[in-house]
Design an enzyme around this catalytic site. Structure first.
Site, PDB file in Angstrom:
ATOM      1  N   SER A 123       3.994  -2.054  10.200  1.00  0.00           N
ATOM      2  CA  SER A 123       5.453  -2.101  10.359  1.00  0.00           C
ATOM      3  C   SER A 123       6.080  -3.431   9.944  1.00  0.00           C
ATOM      4  O   SER A 123       7.039  -3.898  10.566  1.00  0.00           O
ATOM      5  CB  SER A 123       5.856  -1.737  11.797  1.00  0.00           C
ATOM      6  OG  SER A 123       5.501  -0.397  12.086  1.00  0.00           O
ATOM      7  N   HIS A 167      -9.283   1.189   5.594  1.00  0.00           N
ATOM      8  CA  HIS A 167      -7.965   1.361   6.216  1.00  0.00           C
ATOM      9  C   HIS A 167      -8.114   2.315   7.412  1.00  0.00           C
ATOM     10  O   HIS A 167      -8.901   3.252   7.359  1.00  0.00           O
ATOM     11  CB  HIS A 167      -6.972   1.931   5.188  1.00  0.00           C
ATOM     12  CG  HIS A 167      -5.566   1.899   5.702  1.00  0.00           C
ATOM     13  ND1 HIS A 167      -5.085   2.830   6.595  1.00  0.00           N
ATOM     14  CD2 HIS A 167      -4.545   1.033   5.482  1.00  0.00           C
ATOM     15  CE1 HIS A 167      -3.824   2.541   6.886  1.00  0.00           C
ATOM     16  NE2 HIS A 167      -3.476   1.450   6.221  1.00  0.00           N
ATOM     17  N   ASN A 210       0.850  -1.193   0.000  1.00  0.00           N
ATOM     18  CA  ASN A 210       0.000   0.000   0.000  1.00  0.00           C
ATOM     19  C   ASN A 210       0.885   1.242   0.000  1.00  0.00           C
ATOM     20  O   ASN A 210       1.520   1.555   1.010  1.00  0.00           O
ATOM     21  CB  ASN A 210      -0.888  -0.050   1.264  1.00  0.00           C
ATOM     22  CG  ASN A 210      -1.693   1.208   1.470  1.00  0.00           C
ATOM     23  OD1 ASN A 210      -1.803   2.058   0.579  1.00  0.00           O
ATOM     24  ND2 ASN A 210      -2.269   1.341   2.654  1.00  0.00           N
ATOM     25  N   LYS A 244      -0.041   4.261  -0.165  1.00  0.00           N
ATOM     26  CA  LYS A 244      -0.710   5.412   0.472  1.00  0.00           C
ATOM     27  C   LYS A 244      -0.541   6.646  -0.425  1.00  0.00           C
ATOM     28  O   LYS A 244      -0.502   6.510  -1.642  1.00  0.00           O
ATOM     29  CB  LYS A 244      -0.167   5.630   1.888  1.00  0.00           C
ATOM     30  CG  LYS A 244      -0.189   4.332   2.702  1.00  0.00           C
ATOM     31  CD  LYS A 244       0.093   4.535   4.162  1.00  0.00           C
ATOM     32  CE  LYS A 244       0.012   3.194   4.876  1.00  0.00           C
ATOM     33  NZ  LYS A 244       0.192   3.279   6.322  1.00  0.00           N
ATOM     34  N   GLY A 302       3.167   2.319  10.718  1.00  0.00           N
ATOM     35  CA  GLY A 302       4.134   3.407  10.515  1.00  0.00           C
ATOM     36  C   GLY A 302       4.941   3.755  11.749  1.00  0.00           C
ATOM     37  O   GLY A 302       5.631   4.774  11.777  1.00  0.00           O
ATOM     38  N   GLU A 315      -4.739  -4.915  11.089  1.00  0.00           N
ATOM     39  CA  GLU A 315      -3.686  -3.915  11.232  1.00  0.00           C
ATOM     40  C   GLU A 315      -3.887  -3.151  12.536  1.00  0.00           C
ATOM     41  O   GLU A 315      -4.711  -2.226  12.591  1.00  0.00           O
ATOM     42  CB  GLU A 315      -3.732  -2.920  10.073  1.00  0.00           C
ATOM     43  CG  GLU A 315      -3.540  -3.549   8.708  1.00  0.00           C
ATOM     44  CD  GLU A 315      -3.047  -2.524   7.703  1.00  0.00           C
ATOM     45  OE1 GLU A 315      -1.943  -2.711   7.191  1.00  0.00           O
ATOM     46  OE2 GLU A 315      -3.763  -1.539   7.452  1.00  0.00           O
ATOM     47  N   GLU A 327      -6.442   4.679   8.432  1.00  0.00           N
ATOM     48  CA  GLU A 327      -6.221   6.096   8.132  1.00  0.00           C
ATOM     49  C   GLU A 327      -7.487   6.726   7.554  1.00  0.00           C
ATOM     50  O   GLU A 327      -7.791   7.888   7.800  1.00  0.00           O
ATOM     51  CB  GLU A 327      -5.019   6.239   7.181  1.00  0.00           C
ATOM     52  CG  GLU A 327      -3.716   5.980   7.933  1.00  0.00           C
ATOM     53  CD  GLU A 327      -2.580   5.450   7.081  1.00  0.00           C
ATOM     54  OE1 GLU A 327      -2.664   5.491   5.841  1.00  0.00           O
ATOM     55  OE2 GLU A 327      -1.593   4.970   7.680  1.00  0.00           O
TER      56      GLU A 327
HETATM   57  P1  PGA Z   1       3.292   0.354   7.522  1.00  0.00           P
HETATM   58  O1  PGA Z   1       1.771   0.540   7.026  1.00  0.00           O
HETATM   59  O2  PGA Z   1       3.805  -0.924   6.938  1.00  0.00           O
HETATM   60  O3  PGA Z   1       4.011   1.573   7.004  1.00  0.00           O
HETATM   61  O4  PGA Z   1       3.254   0.297   9.015  1.00  0.00           O
HETATM   62  C1  PGA Z   1       0.916  -0.564   6.951  1.00  0.00           C
HETATM   63  C2  PGA Z   1      -0.427  -0.145   6.434  1.00  0.00           C
HETATM   64  O5  PGA Z   1      -0.934   0.904   6.831  1.00  0.00           O
HETATM   65  O6  PGA Z   1      -1.036  -0.863   5.621  1.00  0.00           O
END
Ligand code: PGA
Length: 258
Positions: A214, A98, A11, A13, A174, A168, A100
């Site tokens: 992560s 997601h 992803n 983003k 992140g 997640e 976010e």
């Molecule tokens: P990340 O994001 O690997 O940067 O922690 C994972 C995600 O949000 O799908």
């Protein structure tokens, strides 16, 4: 996508200008040089790059996905994209719910479910994201929260061929923090059992359950070998072909466990 294979999904983003397509090319070259890992590999660039990514990936096994969709097929929704449009540009899957988007756009479970249903209407695989916050885990509510999100967000008649769950934990996204393998095993086992109870279709228990948050080359081996982890949803580490390939390579030689 073959529902019985692990899935490694990247992803991007809100990252990537046209120059980032070079990473897709590099990924494609690595996969061509070294026989493809025993996994489906999928990338989710920003919508602005989907058309070019489709062109860049022609002839490759790498699948293309989008990061969000509207619930309607078309209409007066300035700035939004329908699942049909995403299918039209070459996507075969779309991420919905997601954390976010749940946080930045106040997306509810009901909306996420409607988006997953829209994905199915357009023939796309829905990648449905769920996960608890740090506070919810501290309060001992992680299973309850994830169970509620799963129940509220799972589209009707979900099947392994059209729906993927991504667990997640919000606090792991992140941040460089990850749950212990024991915590991942507990949560993925719980999701698997809940799928069996919730799902209308007999095969829904077999949905792939990805871990996300992560995931890096250094921890992917440990996280992805946990029972009931059927792949990864990778954010930051998917932006560089070398890192993303290293994560996907965990599945080289079919080391999958269930
Ligand atoms: P990340 O994001 O690997 O940067 O922690 C994972 C995600 O949000 O799908």
């Amino acid at each position: 996508m073959a529902a019985n294979r692990p899935l490694v999904a990247g992803n991007w983003k809100m990252n990537g200008l046209a120059a980032a397509l070079a990473e897709l090319k590099a990924l494609q070259e690595r996969l061509a040089e070294h026989p493809a890992p025993e996994a489906d590999i999928m990338v989710f660039p920003p919508a602005t790059l989907l058309a070019q990514a489709r062109y860049a990936l022609r002839g490759s096994d790498i699948l293309l996905g989008a990061q969000d969709c509207h619930i309607a097929a078309s209409g007066a929704h300035t700035g939004d994209l329908s699942a049909e449009m995403l299918a039209d540009v070459g996507a075969s899957a779309v991420i919905v719910g997601h954390s976010e988007r749940r946080a930045d756009h106040a997306e509810t479970d009901a909306l996420v479910k409607a988006k997953a249903s829209a994905a199915h209407r357009a023939g796309l695989t829905a990648i449905v994201c769920i996960g608890e916050t740090a506070e919810e885990r501290r309060d001992g509510a992680a299973l309850e929260v994830v169970g509620r999100q799963l129940k509220g967000s799972l589209p009707d008649r979900a099947r392994a061929s059209d729906t993927v769950i991504a667990y997640e934990p919000v606090w792991a996204i992140g941040t460089g923090l990850t749950p212990t393998p024991e915590d991942v095993a507990e949560m993925h086992g719980f999701i698997r059992r809940e799928l069996g109870l919730l799902a209308e279709s007999a095969e829904a228990w077999a949905l792939r359950i990805l871990y996300g948050g992560s995931v890096k080359p250094g921890n992917a081996g440990e996280l992805l070998s946990v029972p009931n982890v059927d792949g990864a949803l990778v954010g930051g580490a998917s932006l560089k072909a070398a890192d993303f390939y290293a994560i996907a390579s965990i599945y080289a030689g079919n080391t999958r466990r269930r």
